[in-house]
Motif scaffolding. Structure first.
Motif, mmCIF file in Angstrom:
data_model
loop_
_atom_site.group_PDB
_atom_site.id
_atom_site.type_symbol
_atom_site.label_atom_id
_atom_site.label_comp_id
_atom_site.label_asym_id
_atom_site.label_seq_id
_atom_site.Cartn_x
_atom_site.Cartn_y
_atom_site.Cartn_z
ATOM 1 N N THR A 279 6.224 18.326 40.595
ATOM 2 C CA THR A 279 4.461 18.749 40.241
ATOM 3 C C THR A 279 4.264 20.134 39.719
ATOM 4 O O THR A 279 3.325 20.730 39.461
ATOM 5 C CB THR A 279 3.633 18.009 41.660
ATOM 6 N N ARG A 280 4.699 20.757 40.728
ATOM 7 C CA ARG A 280 4.486 22.543 40.534
ATOM 8 C C ARG A 280 6.274 23.109 40.903
ATOM 9 O O ARG A 280 6.775 22.692 41.801
ATOM 10 C CB ARG A 280 3.848 23.046 42.195
ATOM 11 N N ALA A 281 5.771 23.620 40.117
ATOM 12 C CA ALA A 281 7.312 24.659 39.833
ATOM 13 C C ALA A 281 7.511 25.359 40.687
ATOM 14 O O ALA A 281 7.011 26.234 41.963
ATOM 15 C CB ALA A 281 7.388 25.655 38.603
ATOM 16 N N SER A 282 9.065 26.025 41.571
ATOM 17 C CA SER A 282 8.779 27.061 42.504
ATOM 18 C C SER A 282 9.044 28.137 41.704
ATOM 19 O O SER A 282 8.533 28.473 39.658
ATOM 20 C CB SER A 282 11.063 26.491 42.431
ATOM 21 N N VAL A 283 8.575 29.332 43.093
ATOM 22 C CA VAL A 283 8.708 30.467 41.911
ATOM 23 C C VAL A 283 9.496 31.171 41.388
ATOM 24 O O VAL A 283 9.506 31.748 40.102
ATOM 25 C CB VAL A 283 8.200 31.470 43.691
#
Length: 534
Positions: A279-283
């Motif tokens: 859902t959310r990409a890593s930094v």
């Protein structure tokens, strides 16, 4: 009903031929010309039976068997036997690559770029485009087979008769048909063009390795490789047609399987669905470097494993090399110039040249991915944010340079570990690693050429492949065809130190690194200034 699935296939065939009106003739011309030039050169370089028999003696060692295939007709090494033994396998690999790229371009790549949706909105059948692609692929290989057969026979060389020439061309055509069918299947399994090409090349490498291992052992594994089938035709010696017919029959089965898989899946979907992302990409993934690595992660891992296996396959035959050389006066004479080194150590540079050229392929693919992203209009999404062009290109350059180093390392480790396991007096792993690293500046110079082309003339980025092909040609065939030294020196691989039989030439290595650095700097400067098209 069935005919509706293939409606207007003929028009799509003409459409594909129109799009590839230059690409296909160039492939055919290059492969056929190379074949005829080499055949003519063999006739000039080895005109007598004694000279050819001398060459046959050098072909008996296991490393050459793994590289070129099991020798046949070596007791009477005619021009035809020499041509088929030394050229058929490598030419079949080139034909396989041509066929796979052709299929991927007109199937999965068209779906990715939305062209297939436009075609399918017209009154064409569900399987029409796939069938048109397969027909063009098979037809291209049939024309190639005819060109090569007629060309070889028209040379009127001794021992290269009509039947052998027809079988030589048919073997190449059948190999191309096999890889056309294989790529058509993978275009249905994979959800992307990148996956299609990666899987197809993996099968090609696997076929080469399985054949190599089979040829230097008891021969059983050879029958699990389509390249082994092609070589089993024993062209110009026994002229067996059934292996070629077997290869063509399996190609037809693969094409039929591709039709069935295509009928089962939705447009732009693969039988193997793409996994949903997080859902959310890593930094890290939000950086150009992380994104570039993520896009190429699977392919690079596959190449790294392949390079390790390739190195191990060559290393597995080094145990028999000293005993072979000890009984072979010709090889002793050829390799006795370096005092203090075993004959196997003197053979390592020959292997490293070929390994380093193969290791350059994934490095080039990594940097050329930047151009492919631009063509797909994805680069503009990155540039619309607070990301500079230099940072984007620098990330791909870093990935490419690291890829070259990793691939050479994996091949050297595989070579060293396998050699240590089979040799009575093992050579230190460090010696293999240093020999591989001596070619790293040359690999990086090739990558520098690709960076320059992408930065200055992106339309001609494919010339990097042509330069790599030229390097392979002059390095692989240079000694056989006695090319002039200056021609070989045009390749960066000719300037690498021949470890372990030579001292490391740090000046030469520094100059290569300097050239690579200048090419990369010029390419990045050009990329910063030129128009970005997408």
């Amino acid at each position: 009903m069935a005919s509706q699935w293939y409606a207007r296939t003929g028009r799509l065939v003409r459409f594909i031929l129109r799009r590839d009106r230059l690409r296909i003739p160039l492939w055919l011309l290059a492969i056929a010309s190379l074949t005829l030039v080499v055949a003519q050169a063999f006739a000039g370089l080895y005109p007598t039976a004694s000279e050819r028999q001398t060459m046959a003696e050098t072909m008996l060692n296991p490393a050459m068997t793994a590289m070129l295939g099991k020798g046949y007709g070596l007791d009477n090494y005619t021009l035809g036997a020499m041509m088929a033994h030394q050229m058929l396998l490598m030419t079949a690999v080139a034909v396989g690559i041509m066929s796979m790229l052709l299929v991927a371009r007109h199937t999965r790549a068209d779906e990715e770029e939305g062209r297939m949706e436009l075609i399918r909105s017209l009154p064409v059948g569900r399987l029409s485009n796939l069938q048109a692609t397969v027909l063009v692929g098979f037809g291209t290989n049939a024309i190639l087979a005819l060109l090569v057969a007629v060309g070889l026979y028209s040379l009127r060389l001794e021992s290269m008769d009509l039947e052998g020439s027809l079988l030589y061309g048919a073997a190449l055509g059948a190999a191309g048909m096999f890889f056309t069918g294989a790529a058509a299947v993978f275009a249905q399994l994979s959800p992307s063009a990148r996956g299609t090409i990666g899987l197809s090349i993996a099968v090609l490498l696997l076929a080469y390795l399985v054949r190599a291992i089979g040829d230097v052992t008891d021969g059983v594994l050879t029958w699990f490789s389509p390249l082994g089938w092609v070589l089993s035709a024993e062209v110009y010696v026994n002229n067996y047609w059934w292996p070629v017919i077997l290869t063509a029959a399996v190609a037809l089965l693969l094409a039929a399987a591709a039709y069935g898989l295509h009928a089962m899946r939705d447009l732009e979907a693969g039988i193997w669905p793409a996994r949903p992302g997080r859902t959310r990409a890593s930094v890290f993934l939000q950086s150009p470097l992380g994104l570039g690595l993520r896009l190429q992660r699977t392919g690079l891992i596959a190449w790294a494993i392949g390079m390790f296996v390739l190195g191990a396959s060559y290393g597995s035959v080094l145990g028999d090399l000293d005993s072979f050389f000890a009984d072979n006066a010709i090889m002793n004479e050829l390799l006795s110039q370096a005092e203090g080194y075993s004959l196997t150590e003197q053979f390592i540079p020959f292997l490293m040249i070929i390994i380093s050229i193969i290791c350059t392929v994934p490095g080039l693919m990594a940097i050329l991915k930047l151009g492919a992203e631009e063509k797909k209009n994805r680069t503009e999404h990155l540039l619309s944010r607070t990301v500079s062009r230099l940072r984007i290109m620098g990330s791909y350059v870093g990935i490419s340079l690291a890829t070259g180093w990793i691939m050479l390392s994996m091949a050297a480790i595989g070579l060293g570990l396998a050699a240590s396991a089979v040799m009575e007096e093992p050579i230190a792993l460090g010696a293999f690693y240093q020999a591989a690293m001596s070619y790293l500046p040359a690999v990086w110079t090739m990558i520098g050429v690709a960076v320059l082309l992408i930065g200055v003339a992106p339309k001609f980025a494919g010339l990097a492949w042509a330069y790599l092909g030229f390097s392979f040609f002059v390095v692989y065939l240079g000694s056989l065809l006695q090319f002039p030294v200056w021609l070989g020196n045009l390749s960066p691989f000719a300037h690498a130190s021949q470890l372990p039989v030579e001292e490391m030439d740090y000046t030469q290595a520094f100059l290569l690194l300097l050239v690579a650095g200048l090419l990369i700097a010029a390419g990045m400067l050009g990329y910063r200034k030129r128009d970005i098209h997408g």
